[in-house]
Design an enzyme around this catalytic site. Structure first.
Site, PDB file in Angstrom:
ATOM      1  CB  SER A  54      -0.952   0.006   1.205  1.00  0.00           C
ATOM      2  OG  SER A  54      -2.003  -0.911   0.997  1.00  0.00           O
ATOM      3  CE  LYS A  57      -4.720   1.682  -0.514  1.00  0.00           C
ATOM      4  NZ  LYS A  57      -4.048   0.471  -0.016  1.00  0.00           N
ATOM      5  CB  SER A 109      -4.181   1.511   3.961  1.00  0.00           C
ATOM      6  OG  SER A 109      -3.377   1.092   2.891  1.00  0.00           O
TER       7      SER A 109
END
Length: 297
Positions: A54, A57, A109
């Site tokens: 993640s 992101k 997240s």
């Protein structure tokens, strides 16, 4: 203090306190930089391609911030609701501001938020991935390839890869953008839905924010293949440190805290001399306590 002396000083700092550990700390790749200087001073395999989970992101949020559309209302598409955890729990047709989707992506997240951002800005996940790769190259990320906005790394999304060096470049770019730093340090966020009035309370996965008083962000990551990942930033006594850690085994919060403290404990004058020494000193030392070869640059 000579360049060699400073390197020996760093060697002592990063070995101290680890000899008594029952299990050695292992990190596949890391890089740590004092943002007040132009040189990375500690890294290990920082050019190795690894799944970033993640941490991906951050790039998704960069594209959203740079779109100039943060105040737009995003209608959540069905495809975004079908992703697996972590997710905020949005439903098809929910109406969420783009800036709140960015907050959800950064703070908790949320994979559904990341997919909704992608489809709103590019019309499809594939189209957004192409935009991610184009922007990554423009920022200076030389080796990364992205297949989706959330950091999935299996099946149709295999090949989502980056390096600690590239992620450092990305994060140094991101912290200069409006809104990013404010979102990166949030412990929780309330996201309003404009169709029903429902409120989503989302909490951070970044335990370092509560555990380490000098932490000011930035992003966690985890998948089974990527392991525990972290990009962390800490500020202490006027100094500003940035750490990228990929596939850490053990307590990543404790590892990050210890690495920050040992970096901060190096006097500024000693580090300045070290940074100025550049190519003049030794470049590598055996740093087995942190999982193998690490390099001083």
């Amino acid at each position: 203090m000579t360049a060699v002396s400073v390197i020996l000083l760093f060697s002592l700092f990063f070995r101290a306190g680890t000899a008594d550990a029952a299990v050695p700390v292992l990190i596949d790749s890391y890089i740590i930089k004092d943002l007040g200087y132009s040189r990375v001073f500690m890294s290990k395999d920082s050019d190795r391609l690894i799944r970033p989970a993640s941490l991906t992101k951050i790039l998704t949020c960069v594209l959203a911030i740079e779109s100039g559309k943060l105040d737009q209302i995003v209608v959540i598409p069905r495809e975004a609701t079908l992703v697996e955890p972590s997710k905020a729990g949005f439903r098809t047709g929910d109406r969420i501001r783009l800036i709140d989707l960015v907050k959800a992506s950064m703070v908790s997240s949320s994979n559904d938020a990341a997919f909704a951002i992608a489809m709103h800005l590019s019309g499809s996940v594939k189209g957004f991935a192409a935009a991610m790769n184009y922007r990554a190259r423009a920022i200076g990320m030389k080796h990364s390839s992205f297949t989706n906005p959330a950091g999935f790394d299996t099946g149709e999304y295999s090949g989502n890869l980056s390096t600690a060096e590239d992620l450092l470049v990305l994060t140094e770019y991101a912290i200069r953008l409006p809104h990013f730093n404010d979102m990166a340090m949030l412990g929780s966020v309330i996201v309003p839905e404009y169709r029903t009035g429902k409120m989503f309370l989302l909490r951070t996965h970044n335990k370092l924010l509560a555990r380490y008083p000098y932490a000011v962000g930035i992003k966690t990551g985890f998948t089974r293949r990527a392991g525990k990942c972290l990009i962390a930033r800490a500020q202490k006594n006027g100094r500003d440190m940035l750490l990228v850690m990929l596939n850490a085994r053990g307590d990543r919060w404790g590892i990050a805290e210890e690495m920050f403290e040992k970096a901060f404990s190096t006097s500024e004058s000693a580090f300045r001399r070290f940074a100025e020494a550049g190519e003049g000193g030794l470049r590598r030392l055996d740093h087995s306590a942190w999982g193998g070869k690490s390099k001083l640059q």
